[in-house]
Design a protein around this motif. Sequence first.
Motif, PDB file in Angstrom:
ATOM      1  N   MET A 324     -52.301  32.018 -67.433  1.00  0.00           N
ATOM      2  CA  MET A 324     -53.727  32.149 -67.733  1.00  0.00           C
ATOM      3  C   MET A 324     -54.090  31.363 -68.991  1.00  0.00           C
ATOM      4  SD  MET A 324     -55.864  35.565 -68.810  1.00  0.00           S
ATOM      5  CE  MET A 324     -54.925  35.673 -70.341  1.00  0.00           C
ATOM      6  N   LEU A 325     -53.292  31.524 -70.040  1.00  0.00           N
ATOM      7  CA  LEU A 325     -53.582  30.823 -71.293  1.00  0.00           C
ATOM      8  C   LEU A 325     -53.455  29.312 -71.121  1.00  0.00           C
ATOM      9  CD1 LEU A 325     -51.797  33.230 -73.817  1.00  0.00           C
ATOM     10  CD2 LEU A 325     -54.257  32.950 -73.465  1.00  0.00           C
ATOM     11  N   SER A 326     -52.492  28.877 -70.313  1.00  0.00           N
ATOM     12  CA  SER A 326     -52.344  27.441 -70.050  1.00  0.00           C
ATOM     13  C   SER A 326     -53.607  26.883 -69.410  1.00  0.00           C
ATOM     14  CB  SER A 326     -51.147  27.183 -69.132  1.00  0.00           C
ATOM     15  OG  SER A 326     -49.933  27.561 -69.740  1.00  0.00           O
ATOM     16  N   GLY A 327     -54.136  27.579 -68.409  1.00  0.00           N
ATOM     17  CA  GLY A 327     -55.347  27.115 -67.743  1.00  0.00           C
ATOM     18  C   GLY A 327     -56.548  27.090 -68.679  1.00  0.00           C
ATOM     19  N   PHE A 331     -58.891  23.614 -70.187  1.00  0.00           N
ATOM     20  CA  PHE A 331     -60.338  23.409 -70.212  1.00  0.00           C
ATOM     21  C   PHE A 331     -60.835  23.182 -71.643  1.00  0.00           C
ATOM     22  CE2 PHE A 331     -60.142  25.443 -66.004  1.00  0.00           C
ATOM     23  CZ  PHE A 331     -60.961  24.583 -65.286  1.00  0.00           C
ATOM     24  N   LEU A 332     -60.276  23.916 -72.597  1.00  0.00           N
ATOM     25  CA  LEU A 332     -60.686  23.740 -73.991  1.00  0.00           C
ATOM     26  C   LEU A 332     -60.323  22.343 -74.506  1.00  0.00           C
ATOM     27  CD1 LEU A 332     -59.683  27.216 -75.495  1.00  0.00           C
ATOM     28  CD2 LEU A 332     -61.974  26.404 -74.894  1.00  0.00           C
ATOM     29  N   ASN A 402     -65.745   9.878 -65.621  1.00  0.00           N
ATOM     30  CA  ASN A 402     -65.346  11.113 -66.286  1.00  0.00           C
ATOM     31  C   ASN A 402     -63.826  11.160 -66.417  1.00  0.00           C
ATOM     32  OD1 ASN A 402     -65.028  13.644 -67.361  1.00  0.00           O
ATOM     33  ND2 ASN A 402     -66.168  14.724 -65.772  1.00  0.00           N
ATOM     34  N   PRO A 403     -63.271  10.706 -67.544  1.00  0.00           N
ATOM     35  CA  PRO A 403     -61.813  10.677 -67.704  1.00  0.00           C
ATOM     36  C   PRO A 403     -61.180  12.061 -67.753  1.00  0.00           C
ATOM     37  CG  PRO A 403     -62.919  10.142 -69.777  1.00  0.00           C
ATOM     38  CD  PRO A 403     -63.973  10.183 -68.725  1.00  0.00           C
ATOM     39  N   ASN A 404     -61.997  13.106 -67.963  1.00  0.00           N
ATOM     40  CA  ASN A 404     -61.465  14.466 -68.035  1.00  0.00           C
ATOM     41  C   ASN A 404     -61.377  15.151 -66.667  1.00  0.00           C
ATOM     42  OD1 ASN A 404     -61.044  14.651 -70.862  1.00  0.00           O
ATOM     43  ND2 ASN A 404     -63.229  14.999 -71.178  1.00  0.00           N
ATOM     44  N   ALA A 405     -61.821  14.473 -65.614  1.00  0.00           N
ATOM     45  CA  ALA A 405     -61.834  15.098 -64.286  1.00  0.00           C
ATOM     46  C   ALA A 405     -60.457  15.610 -63.853  1.00  0.00           C
ATOM     47  CB  ALA A 405     -62.400  14.127 -63.252  1.00  0.00           C
ATOM     48  N   PRO A 406     -59.358  14.824 -64.034  1.00  0.00           N
ATOM     49  CA  PRO A 406     -58.044  15.348 -63.644  1.00  0.00           C
ATOM     50  C   PRO A 406     -57.643  16.601 -64.437  1.00  0.00           C
ATOM     51  CG  PRO A 406     -57.937  12.965 -63.949  1.00  0.00           C
ATOM     52  CD  PRO A 406     -59.253  13.417 -64.481  1.00  0.00           C
ATOM     53  N   VAL A 407     -58.091  16.685 -65.683  1.00  0.00           N
ATOM     54  CA  VAL A 407     -57.767  17.861 -66.492  1.00  0.00           C
ATOM     55  C   VAL A 407     -58.489  19.089 -65.962  1.00  0.00           C
ATOM     56  CG1 VAL A 407     -57.650  18.784 -68.839  1.00  0.00           C
ATOM     57  CG2 VAL A 407     -57.491  16.326 -68.480  1.00  0.00           C
ATOM     58  N   PHE A 408     -59.746  18.900 -65.535  1.00  0.00           N
ATOM     59  CA  PHE A 408     -60.485  20.020 -64.929  1.00  0.00           C
ATOM     60  C   PHE A 408     -59.776  20.531 -63.678  1.00  0.00           C
ATOM     61  CE2 PHE A 408     -64.496  17.922 -66.782  1.00  0.00           C
ATOM     62  CZ  PHE A 408     -64.423  18.696 -67.936  1.00  0.00           C
ATOM     63  N   VAL A 409     -59.329  19.599 -62.832  1.00  0.00           N
ATOM     64  CA  VAL A 409     -58.616  19.981 -61.613  1.00  0.00           C
ATOM     65  C   VAL A 409     -57.316  20.693 -61.973  1.00  0.00           C
ATOM     66  CG1 VAL A 409     -57.527  19.138 -59.497  1.00  0.00           C
ATOM     67  CG2 VAL A 409     -59.625  18.063 -60.329  1.00  0.00           C
TER      68      VAL A 409
END
Length: 434
Positions: A324-327, A331-332, A402-409
């Motif tokens: 949970m904390l990893s996820g 996002f943060l 959006n370079p952060n898209a893979p991080v969101f996924v």
Amino acid sequence: MTLPSLQAEFGVSETRVRYTTMSLFIGLCMGASFWGIGSDVMGRRLAFNCTLFFAGVFGIAAGAAPTWIGACGLFAALGVGVGGNLPVDGALFLEFLPNASASLLTLLSVWWPVGQLVASLIGWGFRGTDYAADKGWRYFVYTMGAITFGMFLSRFLLFHLYESPKFLLSRGRQAEAVAVVHGMAYKNKTTTWLTEEILNEIGGHPEVATGAKLTTTEIIKRKLSSFSGERIGPLFSSKRLGWNTALLWFCWLTIGMGYPLFNSFLPQYLANGKTSSGEAVSNYITYRNYAITSVAGVPGSIIARYTVDIKYIGRKGTMAITTMLSGIFLFLFTLSANQNYQVAFSSITALFQNVMYGVLYAYTPEVFPAPNRGTGTGISSFLNRVAGLCAPIIAANVPDANPNAPVFVSGGLILAAFVAMVFLPIETRGRQML
């Protein structure tokens, strides 16, 4: 770690260059399959040495790649060696351990973040200094390949490794199996009562016992039969076990895709960061921050070793909390492009992810019944590899805007695994394995 350099030298876009990682994962999948079966045919010792030989030779060769396609091919060949190293080494280690010490296998995961730390420091030295863009990454790959080849030479020349007695027995080589046991006893300054006559009396003489010696075809069929319906069925023999099996496989699938979506491209994400004054970060800062992240991840596996035995937390609690904390921290990580902010949250994420993976590796074999443990863990590993192979494809096809898209996924997949872990019905803390 070489993606930003490959992108710059060969003129490949930031997203398209991620297919390099897919090439490596293809090699990892092929290596795990080939060497896993090959170690049962040619022997553990030969496979143990050959996997590092392949990784070392092609690791060095990758540094001389003339084109991007050539680099992809050599990284795939490198992956064949690395992919085989993981299952072969684990099997060999476990087969030489007494049952009472079998849990030591989980401590091998400690060396994963240590290896990443060593690689990040070497990468920082070559990519974060004044080497030309087309030279620094090559020197880095040469060095990593040379270190791996040096490990092969150490295995081959500096210490004697016995063949696995389990493998020798499967080939009907009773006398050699007994000799290995005596060699182990001598090494440990003790003696053993085992003789070839006693072994034959217990297990039958290989020349007369039916099935005492397996042919190569029989070994391959036995390996493949592990994934038959007859072996999978018992994993769903009860509602509780079936529910646990399905959820656990879901966790391996989602984490297998979510983990590399962030970690395999972290140098690229860090390279997109900004300084406090809004300027682009240098290579020195990028690879320094990657090294800091690697340092933060090292204690994860060690922490996991102790938290799994805490009352009311156990395996499930440790996995669920850290997942949970990893996820959440993934996002943060995307909320700011400031390089100090990014290194802080990538470091915290690395710590929790290493705890998560360390416990998942320990929990998985514990929860399956012994006769079907190989099938359960094998399918878990297969799902993890297939999902890992898909991760670079997703990362290579996200919009450049959006370079952060893979991080969101990645964060979404990790949180999905957390939800599944909450509903796992079996806790293995303090229990005898089934």
